[in-house]
Design an enzyme around this catalytic site. Structure first.
Site, short mmCIF file in Angstrom:
data_model
loop_
_atom_site.label_atom_id
_atom_site.label_comp_id
_atom_site.label_asym_id
_atom_site.label_seq_id
_atom_site.Cartn_x
_atom_site.Cartn_y
_atom_site.Cartn_z
N ARG A 29 -5.77 23.97 -14.72
CA ARG A 29 -5.31 25.42 -14.26
C ARG A 29 -5.60 26.70 -14.85
NH1 ARG A 29 -0.42 26.17 -11.53
NH2 ARG A 29 0.71 28.33 -12.15
N TYR A 30 -5.94 26.57 -16.25
CA TYR A 30 -6.36 27.70 -16.92
C TYR A 30 -8.06 27.85 -17.08
CZ TYR A 30 -1.33 27.73 -18.36
OH TYR A 30 0.04 27.77 -18.21
N HIS A 187 21.29 41.32 -36.22
CA HIS A 187 22.30 40.11 -36.09
C HIS A 187 22.74 40.22 -34.59
CE1 HIS A 187 22.50 39.54 -40.41
NE2 HIS A 187 22.59 40.77 -40.27
N SER A 313 10.92 34.48 -8.12
CA SER A 313 11.61 33.37 -7.97
C SER A 313 11.55 32.55 -6.83
CB SER A 313 13.33 33.94 -8.41
OG SER A 313 14.18 32.61 -7.95
N LYS A 319 13.98 39.06 -7.90
CA LYS A 319 13.65 38.95 -9.31
C LYS A 319 12.24 39.28 -9.62
CE LYS A 319 15.28 35.76 -11.82
NZ LYS A 319 15.52 34.37 -12.23
N ASN A 321 10.34 38.02 -12.99
CA ASN A 321 10.51 37.47 -14.08
C ASN A 321 9.48 37.84 -15.17
OD1 ASN A 321 12.80 35.97 -12.94
ND2 ASN A 321 11.41 34.42 -11.95
N ARG A 353 -16.11 10.32 -47.96
CA ARG A 353 -16.58 10.78 -46.43
C ARG A 353 -15.57 9.45 -45.70
NH1 ARG A 353 -16.71 13.37 -41.84
NH2 ARG A 353 -18.67 13.18 -40.61
#
Length: 473
Positions: A29-30, A187, A313, A319, A321, A353
């Site tokens: 895919r990549y 927080h 989507s 959308k 994303n 080794r």
């Protein structure tokens, strides 16, 4: 011919691209995204680098007064052409020597020995110096240097430029939006405002410092050329009067590497662990960035430019994303996992080794590939985001309690020991308005100038020197 051409896909199968049948997404895919690393992370690239080490070592031997042979400039260039012009046919020939046997050599089942025979067959037999190829070396002498040449080049040509590009994009965002006020969250709760530019400057600064560590680690790569147990024993046995330690240091210097000594048969690889740790540090900065940008998109602080024809989507057409930041997060997390494993594994060896690290080191390129995909996907995400100032200012206006810090600090300055408690009573655990603060200011026993100072406080302007910090990025 370059390695990229050498390793081009082998054509369709059943009418479909070969990439669809790859075991790893890096070559499936990549494949298009990882192609720049093929020059430095493929099997053929490792063959080429081994040829380079062996050829340059042979040339260095020819320059010693003790050795009974020398090479003319033309002969040196002929030898160097073996790696400078290393092509698909050469790689196939080396592999054939290793697995099947070729040119009168039996199958070696040893990748470095196959490279030695390749050099003998292609050049040194004609020059009459075949016996000097791989002279007094162990395979790890060639291997550790070949890997470092490839790692160094991969860093210089692929990974560092990608990291610098992300740093520069963050600097540009910091400068462009230096004074855009934004609610901060500590927080996860509303906190003292910041500016969007200042937050980008934080990441730009962190990534810049990480880049420095990666560059230092790359420049500090170390090589070993000391024989089967790290004692130069075979070298000394052949020519006891040669200062082989000095020879090794000079030779490694020509390769752009520092000498590590003493060693066992293997390079201890502490230098590689340092580099992997530095890369993880840079990756962690970008992971933090990806997650914050994802949250800013979720909070509508950032909009995203739509890509024509792209589906956000499968069921919700509206959308867009933040898939680039998510993809970057996943790939950088995978890269870090691999880098931790590699750093831990390559720095240990049983006694002098064992061979378990050999197969592990073949995965360095995969870790770099996951880094590279992560860097580029992060860049794709950064290129699409657009700060939504209206949303940021609206949320600031709806959260007036965040000026409470400024109020109690100014009152402390004026001698009010109960300043914190008064503001806490007004704001904690309840919704307040700016008018509630104004009512408090009206009741305070303070000079009119101080009351006016307090009345002038607004969430949008309570950003300190945030803009200046962003502009300094």
């Amino acid at each position: 011919m370059c390695i990229t051409t050498l390793l081009s896909a082998g054509g369709p199968r059943w009418g479909m691209p070969e990439e669809l049948y790859a075991v790893s997404p890096l070559d499936g895919r990549y494949a298009g995204r990882t192609e720049p690393l093929r020059e430095y992370a493929s099997e053929a690239a490792l063959m080429r680098a081994r040829v380079e080490v062996e050829v340059e070592y042979l040339i260095a031997l020819s320059e010693l007064a003790a050795t009974p042979f020398s090479l003319s400039e033309g002969e040196r260039e002929r030898l160097r052409s073996l790696y400078r012009e290393f092509d698909r046919e050469d790689a196939a020939f080396v592999k054939r020597i290793e697995t099947e046997g070729a040119a009168g050599y039996a199958a070696t089942n040893h990748d470095v020995k196959a490279v030695e025979y390749f050099i003998r067959e292609r050049a040194t037999d004609a020059l009459g110096v075949s016996n000097w190829v791989h002279f007094a070396l162990t395979s790890e002498d060639a291997n550790n240097l070949a890997y470092r040449l490839l790692v160094k080049e991969a860093m210089e040509e692929v990974l560092l430029p990608a990291l610098r590009a992300r740093r520069d994009e963050l600097v540009e965002l910091a400068h462009e939006h230096a004074d855009v006020p934004m609610l901060a969250r500590t927080h996860g709760q509303p906190a003292t405002p910041t500016t969007f530019g200042k937050e980008m400057a934080v990441f730009a600064g962190r990534l810049g410092r990480s880049l420095g560590r990666v560059k230092d680690a790359k420049n500090g790569l170390q090589g070993k050329l000391a024989g089967a147990s790290g004692t130069y024993a075979a070298h000394v046995a052949a020519y006891p009067d040669v200062d082989w330690r000095a020879f090794a240091e000079d030779f490694l210097d020509t390769l752009g590497l520092e000498r590590v000594e003493p060693t066992t048969q293997v390079n201890p690889c502490d230098d590689l662990q340092t580099l992997f740790d530095a890369l993880r540090n840079a990756n962690n900065v970008l992971l933090d960035l990806n997650r914050d940008m994802w949250r800013y998109v979720s909070d509508r602080y950032l909009g995203q430019e739509a890509t024509e024809g792209e589906t956000g989507s499968s069921t919700m057409p509206h959308k867009i994303n933040p898939i680039d930041f998510e993809n970057s997060e996943g790939n950088l997390s995978k890269a870090n996992s691999d880098l931790v494993f590699l750093g831990d594994y390559v720095t240990s060896s049983r006694l002098q080794r064992d061979l378990s690290d050999s197969t592990v080191k073949r995965n360095i390129g995969a870790a770099f590939a996951y880094c590279f995909i992560g860097y580029n996907k992060c860049g794709a995400g950064l290129s699409k985001v657009v700060p939504n100032e209206d949303v940021m200012r609206e949320e600031l206006a709806e959260t007036p309690e965040i000026i409470g810090e400024a109020v109690q600090t100014i009152l402390r300055r004026e001698g009010h020991a109960d300043a914190y408690e008064r503001v806490k009573e007004l704001t904690r655990g309840r919704r307040v308005t700016i008018e509630d603060f104004h009512d408090l200011f009206a009741e305070l026993d303070v000079p009119d100038s101080v009351r006016e100072e307090l009345m002038g406080l607004t969430p949008e302007t309570y950003v300190g020197v945030g803009a200046a910090l962003a502009e300094d990025a």
